[in-house]
Write a protein that holds these residues in place. Structure first.
Motif, PDB file in Angstrom:
ATOM      1  N   MET A 261      54.403  38.482 -46.305  1.00 63.96           N
ATOM      2  CA  MET A 261      54.209  39.330 -47.464  1.00 63.96           C
ATOM      3  C   MET A 261      52.773  39.183 -47.969  1.00 63.96           C
ATOM      4  SD  MET A 261      56.281  39.206 -50.995  1.00 63.96           S
ATOM      5  CE  MET A 261      56.084  40.544 -52.117  1.00 63.96           C
ATOM      6  N   ASN A 262      52.135  40.301 -48.232  1.00 64.51           N
ATOM      7  CA  ASN A 262      50.774  40.315 -48.730  1.00 64.51           C
ATOM      8  C   ASN A 262      50.792  40.294 -50.255  1.00 64.51           C
ATOM      9  OD1 ASN A 262      48.042  40.580 -49.017  1.00 64.51           O
ATOM     10  ND2 ASN A 262      47.997  42.755 -48.502  1.00 64.51           N
ATOM     11  N   ILE A 263      50.347  39.197 -50.836  1.00 68.29           N
ATOM     12  CA  ILE A 263      50.335  39.070 -52.292  1.00 68.29           C
ATOM     13  C   ILE A 263      48.950  39.453 -52.787  1.00 68.29           C
ATOM     14  CG2 ILE A 263      50.584  37.487 -54.214  1.00 68.29           C
ATOM     15  CD1 ILE A 263      52.535  35.907 -52.544  1.00 68.29           C
ATOM     16  N   ASN A 264      48.912  40.389 -53.726  1.00 66.67           N
ATOM     17  CA  ASN A 264      47.621  40.817 -54.237  1.00 66.67           C
ATOM     18  C   ASN A 264      47.309  40.154 -55.568  1.00 66.67           C
ATOM     19  OD1 ASN A 264      48.835  42.315 -56.334  1.00 66.67           O
ATOM     20  ND2 ASN A 264      49.057  44.091 -55.034  1.00 66.67           N
ATOM     21  N   LEU A 265      46.117  40.373 -56.062  1.00 66.05           N
ATOM     22  CA  LEU A 265      45.653  39.746 -57.292  1.00 66.05           C
ATOM     23  C   LEU A 265      46.501  40.149 -58.489  1.00 66.05           C
ATOM     24  CD1 LEU A 265      43.574  37.968 -58.676  1.00 66.05           C
ATOM     25  CD2 LEU A 265      42.083  39.970 -58.866  1.00 66.05           C
ATOM     26  N   GLU A 266      46.865  41.429 -58.573  1.00 64.59           N
ATOM     27  CA  GLU A 266      47.676  41.888 -59.700  1.00 64.59           C
ATOM     28  C   GLU A 266      49.010  41.157 -59.741  1.00 64.59           C
ATOM     29  OE1 GLU A 266      47.446  45.895 -58.301  1.00 64.59           O
ATOM     30  OE2 GLU A 266      46.371  46.520 -60.103  1.00 64.59           O
ATOM     31  N   GLN A 267      49.612  40.981 -58.589  1.00 62.19           N
ATOM     32  CA  GLN A 267      50.899  40.297 -58.505  1.00 62.19           C
ATOM     33  C   GLN A 267      50.750  38.820 -58.897  1.00 62.19           C
ATOM     34  OE1 GLN A 267      52.934  41.047 -54.864  1.00 62.19           O
ATOM     35  NE2 GLN A 267      54.655  39.742 -55.370  1.00 62.19           N
ATOM     36  N   THR A 268      49.683  38.190 -58.469  1.00 64.94           N
ATOM     37  CA  THR A 268      49.442  36.789 -58.811  1.00 64.94           C
ATOM     38  C   THR A 268      49.251  36.624 -60.315  1.00 64.94           C
ATOM     39  OG1 THR A 268      48.427  36.398 -56.652  1.00 64.94           O
ATOM     40  CG2 THR A 268      47.930  34.812 -58.394  1.00 64.94           C
ATOM     41  N   ILE A 269      48.498  37.518 -60.922  1.00 65.05           N
ATOM     42  CA  ILE A 269      48.280  37.459 -62.369  1.00 65.05           C
ATOM     43  C   ILE A 269      49.602  37.651 -63.103  1.00 65.05           C
ATOM     44  CG2 ILE A 269      47.213  38.640 -64.332  1.00 65.05           C
ATOM     45  CD1 ILE A 269      44.816  39.220 -62.425  1.00 65.05           C
ATOM     46  N   LEU A 270      50.376  38.654 -62.713  1.00 63.76           N
ATOM     47  CA  LEU A 270      51.662  38.896 -63.375  1.00 63.76           C
ATOM     48  C   LEU A 270      52.615  37.716 -63.195  1.00 63.76           C
ATOM     49  CD1 LEU A 270      52.302  42.671 -62.708  1.00 63.76           C
ATOM     50  CD2 LEU A 270      52.017  41.565 -64.923  1.00 63.76           C
ATOM     51  N   ARG A 271      52.643  37.128 -62.009  1.00 65.54           N
ATOM     52  CA  ARG A 271      53.508  35.975 -61.780  1.00 65.54           C
ATOM     53  C   ARG A 271      53.167  34.852 -62.757  1.00 65.54           C
ATOM     54  NH1 ARG A 271      52.754  34.964 -56.679  1.00 65.54           N
ATOM     55  NH2 ARG A 271      54.642  35.980 -55.987  1.00 65.54           N
ATOM     56  N   ASN A 272      51.882  34.589 -62.927  1.00 66.63           N
ATOM     57  CA  ASN A 272      51.479  33.531 -63.844  1.00 66.63           C
ATOM     58  C   ASN A 272      51.752  33.900 -65.296  1.00 66.63           C
ATOM     59  OD1 ASN A 272      50.337  31.187 -62.362  1.00 66.63           O
ATOM     60  ND2 ASN A 272      49.145  32.814 -61.423  1.00 66.63           N
ATOM     61  N   LEU A 273      51.586  35.149 -65.650  1.00 66.52           N
ATOM     62  CA  LEU A 273      51.894  35.580 -67.016  1.00 66.52           C
ATOM     63  C   LEU A 273      53.380  35.408 -67.323  1.00 66.52           C
ATOM     64  CD1 LEU A 273      49.778  38.854 -67.336  1.00 66.52           C
ATOM     65  CD2 LEU A 273      49.309  36.650 -68.418  1.00 66.52           C
ATOM     66  N   LEU A 274      54.223  35.649 -66.334  1.00 70.50           N
ATOM     67  CA  LEU A 274      55.667  35.583 -66.535  1.00 70.50           C
ATOM     68  C   LEU A 274      56.237  34.177 -66.423  1.00 70.50           C
ATOM     69  CD1 LEU A 274      56.621  38.774 -64.522  1.00 70.50           C
ATOM     70  CD2 LEU A 274      57.064  38.408 -66.956  1.00 70.50           C
ATOM     71  N   THR A 275      55.563  33.258 -65.745  1.00 69.47           N
ATOM     72  CA  THR A 275      56.161  31.948 -65.486  1.00 69.47           C
ATOM     73  C   THR A 275      55.371  30.771 -66.038  1.00 69.47           C
ATOM     74  OG1 THR A 275      55.066  31.763 -63.316  1.00 69.47           O
ATOM     75  CG2 THR A 275      57.276  32.772 -63.369  1.00 69.47           C
ATOM     76  N   ASN A 276      54.175  31.004 -66.547  1.00 69.75           N
ATOM     77  CA  ASN A 276      53.332  29.909 -67.014  1.00 69.75           C
ATOM     78  C   ASN A 276      52.902  30.187 -68.449  1.00 69.75           C
ATOM     79  OD1 ASN A 276      51.146  28.163 -67.544  1.00 69.75           O
ATOM     80  ND2 ASN A 276      50.604  28.058 -65.377  1.00 69.75           N
ATOM     81  N   ASP A 277      53.559  29.520 -69.395  1.00 69.32           N
ATOM     82  CA  ASP A 277      53.296  29.779 -70.813  1.00 69.32           C
ATOM     83  C   ASP A 277      51.837  29.499 -71.188  1.00 69.32           C
ATOM     84  OD1 ASP A 277      54.485  30.515 -73.435  1.00 69.32           O
ATOM     85  OD2 ASP A 277      53.840  28.482 -73.974  1.00 69.32           O
TER      86      ASP A 277
END
Length: 93
Positions: free
Chosen positions: A1-17
């Motif tokens: 799976m190709n993870i892009n920058l937008e997805q990485t940013i959203l993942r951190n916004l959703l899981t890292n307070d």
């Protein structure tokens, strides 16, 4: 799976307070495209309203109730959510 920058940013916004509180204020929806733009708006709205990060279930309910995403973006977002709510190991060094 190709993870892009937008997805990485959203993942951190959703899981890292800490990340959300430090970085979220400096981000704009203009930095995102397509489904990621809609999800960014939803997560920032959720955090502003409830002052905490959403759970996967709570975020799905929020997306279902608001109907702000197009039908295509809605389907894409539902497919993306499990990946976005899986935190990546942090390298703090």
């Amino acid at each position: 799976m190709n993870i892009n920058l937008e997805q990485t940013i959203l993942r951190n916004l959703l899981t890292n307070d800490e990340y959300m509180r430090k970085v979220g204020a400096f981000l704009s929806p203009d930095y995102f495209q397509g489904v990621y733009k809609g999800l960014f708006k939803e997560v920032t709205k959720f955090v502003a309203e409830y002052n905490k990060l959403p759970t996967l279930e709570a975020f799905k309910i929020e997306i279902d109730q608001n109907n702000r995403l197009s039908e295509e973006d809605y389907r894409s977002s539902i497919d993306l959510l499990p990946d976005l709510f899986t935190p990546e190991p942090e390298n703090l060094e």
